[in-house]
Each structure stands twice: as structure tokens, then as C-alpha cells.
Motif scaffolding. Structure first.
Motif, PDB file in Angstrom:
ATOM      1  N   GLN A 258       0.850  -1.186   0.000  1.00  0.00           N
ATOM      2  CA  GLN A 258       0.000   0.000   0.000  1.00  0.00           C
ATOM      3  C   GLN A 258       0.887   1.238   0.000  1.00  0.00           C
ATOM      4  OE1 GLN A 258      -3.142  -0.545  -0.376  1.00  0.00           O
ATOM      5  NE2 GLN A 258      -3.138  -2.714   0.184  1.00  0.00           N
ATOM      6  N   VAL A 259       0.544   2.212  -0.821  1.00  0.00           N
ATOM      7  CA  VAL A 259       1.247   3.489  -0.817  1.00  0.00           C
ATOM      8  C   VAL A 259       0.197   4.565  -0.601  1.00  0.00           C
ATOM      9  CG1 VAL A 259       2.792   5.028  -2.098  1.00  0.00           C
ATOM     10  CG2 VAL A 259       2.920   2.551  -2.470  1.00  0.00           C
ATOM     11  N   ASP A 260       0.299   5.270   0.514  1.00  0.00           N
ATOM     12  CA  ASP A 260      -0.746   6.259   0.809  1.00  0.00           C
ATOM     13  C   ASP A 260      -0.183   7.426   1.625  1.00  0.00           C
ATOM     14  OD1 ASP A 260      -0.486   5.224   3.383  1.00  0.00           O
ATOM     15  OD2 ASP A 260      -2.195   3.891   3.176  1.00  0.00           O
ATOM     16  N   GLY A 261      -1.055   8.183   2.245  1.00  0.00           N
ATOM     17  CA  GLY A 261      -0.628   9.380   2.967  1.00  0.00           C
ATOM     18  C   GLY A 261      -0.710  10.583   2.051  1.00  0.00           C
ATOM     19  N   LEU A 262       0.335  11.435   2.070  1.00  0.00           N
ATOM     20  CA  LEU A 262       0.321  12.670   1.286  1.00  0.00           C
ATOM     21  C   LEU A 262       0.676  12.413  -0.181  1.00  0.00           C
ATOM     22  CD1 LEU A 262       1.908  15.204   3.805  1.00  0.00           C
ATOM     23  CD2 LEU A 262      -0.483  15.026   3.086  1.00  0.00           C
ATOM     24  N   VAL A 263      -0.198  11.638  -0.836  1.00  0.00           N
ATOM     25  CA  VAL A 263      -0.029  11.353  -2.264  1.00  0.00           C
ATOM     26  C   VAL A 263      -1.354  11.614  -2.981  1.00  0.00           C
ATOM     27  CG1 VAL A 263       1.794   9.643  -1.912  1.00  0.00           C
ATOM     28  CG2 VAL A 263      -0.590   8.891  -2.011  1.00  0.00           C
ATOM     29  N   GLN A 264      -1.250  11.970  -4.253  1.00  0.00           N
ATOM     30  CA  GLN A 264      -2.461  12.247  -5.014  1.00  0.00           C
ATOM     31  C   GLN A 264      -3.090  10.968  -5.522  1.00  0.00           C
ATOM     32  OE1 GLN A 264      -2.284  15.700  -7.362  1.00  0.00           O
ATOM     33  NE2 GLN A 264      -0.292  16.336  -6.604  1.00  0.00           N
TER      34      GLN A 264
ATOM     35  N   LEU B  41       7.258   6.774  -5.687  1.00  0.00           N
ATOM     36  CA  LEU B  41       6.724   8.054  -5.198  1.00  0.00           C
ATOM     37  C   LEU B  41       6.230   8.908  -6.356  1.00  0.00           C
ATOM     38  CD1 LEU B  41       9.351   8.914  -2.428  1.00  0.00           C
ATOM     39  CD2 LEU B  41       7.110   7.816  -2.169  1.00  0.00           C
ATOM     40  N   ASP B  42       6.946   8.839  -7.487  1.00  0.00           N
ATOM     41  CA  ASP B  42       6.510   9.595  -8.667  1.00  0.00           C
ATOM     42  C   ASP B  42       5.170   9.063  -9.190  1.00  0.00           C
ATOM     43  OD1 ASP B  42       8.616  11.307  -8.609  1.00  0.00           O
ATOM     44  OD2 ASP B  42       9.778  10.293 -10.177  1.00  0.00           O
ATOM     45  N   LEU B  43       5.005   7.733  -9.149  1.00  0.00           N
ATOM     46  CA  LEU B  43       3.739   7.141  -9.596  1.00  0.00           C
ATOM     47  C   LEU B  43       2.593   7.604  -8.697  1.00  0.00           C
ATOM     48  CD1 LEU B  43       4.687   3.421 -10.427  1.00  0.00           C
ATOM     49  CD2 LEU B  43       3.976   5.197 -12.035  1.00  0.00           C
TER      50      LEU B  43
END
Ligand SMILES: Nc1nc2c(c(=O)[nH]1)N[C@H]1C(S)=C(S)[C@@H](COP(=O)(O)O)O[C@H]1N2
Ligand SMILES: [Mo]
Length: 258
Positions: A99-105, A148-150
């Protein structure tokens, strides 16, 4: 950055101009003492700025296959002690998701196959544990910066937190769960990768299967194993012990530079 570089190239061209016929027109200018001094000062400034940047991005030494340690010790958790992890392992981590979350669009949920489809980096580096042992191993994985770019960082993003599958200390509130954090400078460092392979094989369970962090300019405890979730935050002081990592909450330095 671009304007600076082209400006630097232009200045270098001007300085070499004395011997370059197409720049002959500049000779009089470069021979003017005052103008020359300005050029030299600008050069010094530009070099200073570049050295500063390069310093922040210095690469950790890399080694050759001949240097690989015959035995690479496993440290800390050697297998997360949870039913969930046992199940994931049993199914060859096909059900596992990062999972990649938090301050991401764009929050992400990535399979191991997704990660393996992205361009990878392979590096042979020395792992230094604070307990006083080192080992050289080969790691293959995807650059954290690419992930992070994704996900596209939101304004205010400063740190990347790694949440792991293992509890190193059994607690009721979950504060014994292993976690780590690094800043964006280390997150975008070219040798900072999410590794799924070690010494040419799938990452062994003892070394963090299915995915672990390699953050090569810092000590071993920063290299979080058994990654489950990556969270982008602006601050980590509200998380668990507030020091940014399992060992940090127990007194270790947050920045563990080697
Ligand atoms: N999830 C998790 N990550 C962890 C640890 C741990 O116990 N749990 N131990 C850390 C320490 S102290 C070291 S030295 C390295 C050890 O990595 P290795 O087992 O591949 O040698 O993992 C680090 N990452
Ligand atoms: Mo360690």
C-alpha cells in the motif's frame, strides 16, 4: 537547475574562448581583468553549489560479485509471527500488496508482479549493523523515487514511513511493530530501492520477503524488512513513540549515516 548548467557551460566556453577562433570576439572581454574576475567568481559559486548537491547525493561504495559475503547474517525478525504473514507466505506472496498512501495524489496498491515489471536497479553494497557486523550482498529492486513519482507527492510531503509486517516486541497497542522513516532526500537517492531479490534470488524470508528497503548510506536498522505499507507524511512525531522508527523510539539515532 537547467539554466544554471547551461550558464556554467557558457561561462566555461567563454573562459576557453581565448584559443577558440569562433569566440575570438570575446577575447577582449575575457582579457578585461574585471570581467575575468566576475567569471571566476561565478565559476566558484556554481562549483560550490554543485559540490553541495553532490555531497547530499554521494553514492555508497558498490562492490563486485567476487566480494559477496559467503554468509549474510539475518538480524532482528527472521520471520514475522502472524497468521496473516504465514498465509501470504504460503501463497507465494501473490496475495501480498504494497500500500502506498498518505500525502499522495494517487494511492497505490501494488503486487509483487507490478513491482517486478518496473525498471530495476541491482547493486552490491555493504550492510553495516550497529551491533558491529557487516556483510556484502547484492540487491535488486525498484527505485523508491519511481514509486513516489507514480503516487505523486502532495504539497507538504517530507518523510516516507515504512510499516512492516513484524512485531519485534509483543505489545497490546501495536507499538512493538517494526517501522522506519527517511526523508525525501534519501527517498530519492539513486541507491534507495525497494528490494525483492537478494544475491540473484527472491528475497528470503529471513531477509525480509517479499520486499525490503535498501537505503545504502545508513545503518542496518533503517533497512526495513517485510514491507506492507509506505506512508508519505509531513511529520512523524505523532506516530508510535514519535522518533520515526522502532529502534529510534528505543534510543537510536533517526539519521543513522554511515
Ligand atoms: N521489519 C524489520 N526490519 C528490520 C529489522 C527487523 O527486526 N524487522 N531489523 C533491522 C536490523 S537491526 C538490521 S541489521 C537489518 C538486518 O537485515 P538482514 O536480516 O537482512 O541481515 O534489518 C533491519 N530491518
Ligand atoms: Mo542492525
Amino acid at each position: 537547475m537547467k539554466p544554471d548548467l547551461s550558464r556554467r557551460r557558457m561561462l566555461l566556453g567563454l573562459m576557453a574562448g581565448a584559443s577558440a577562433p569562433f569566440l575570438a570576439g570575446c577575447d577582449r572581454m575575457t582579457q578585461n581583468a574585471e570581467f575575468g574576475a566576475v567569471l571566476r567568481n561565478t565559476e566558484k559559486l556554481t562549483m560550490g553549489a554543485q559540490r553541495l548537491l553532490l555531497g547530499a547525493h554521494a553514492l555508497a561504495p558498490e562492490y563486485s560479485v567476487a566480494d559477496l559475503s559467503p554468509v549474510f547474517r539475518a538480524n532482528g525478525t527472521q520471520e514475522p509471527d502472524s497468521d496473516e504473514y504465514a498465509r501470504l507466505r504460503e501463497h507465494g506472496f501473490t496475495d501480498w500488496r504494497l500500500q502506498v498512501d498518505g500525502l499522495v495524489q494517487q494511492p497505490l496498491s501494488l503486487t509483487l508482479a507490478d513491482l517486478k515489471r518496473l525498471p530495476s536497479r541491482t547493486q552490491i553494497t555493504r550492510h553495516d549493523c550497529v551491533e558491529g557486523w557487516s556483510a556484502i550482498g547484492q540487491w535488486q529492486g525498484v527505485a523508491l523515487g519511481r514509486i513516489l513519482d507514480l503516487a505523486r507527492l502532495k504539497p507538504g510531503a517530507r518523510y516516507v514511513v515504512f510499516h512492516c509486517a513484524d512485531e519485534l516486541e509483543a505489545t497490546l497497542d501495536g507499538s512493538g511493530r517494526y517501522y522506519e522513516s527517511i526523508d525525501l532526500l534519501d527517498a530519492y537517492h539513486p541507491q534507495t530501492i525497494l528490494a525483492y531479490a537478494m544475491n540473484g534470488k527472491d528475497l528470503p524470508v529471513a531477509h525480509g520477503a517479499p520486499l525490503r528497503l535498501r537505503v545504502e548510506r545508513q545503518l542496518g536498522y533503517k533497512h526495513a524488512k517485510y514491507l506492507m505499507r509506505i506512508e508519505v507524511v509531513s511529520a512523524f512525531d505523532k506516530l508510535w513513540g514519535g522518533r520515526g522508527g522502532y529502534w529510534e523510539d528505543r534510543g537510536y539515532e533517526w539519521y543513522a549515516g554511515i
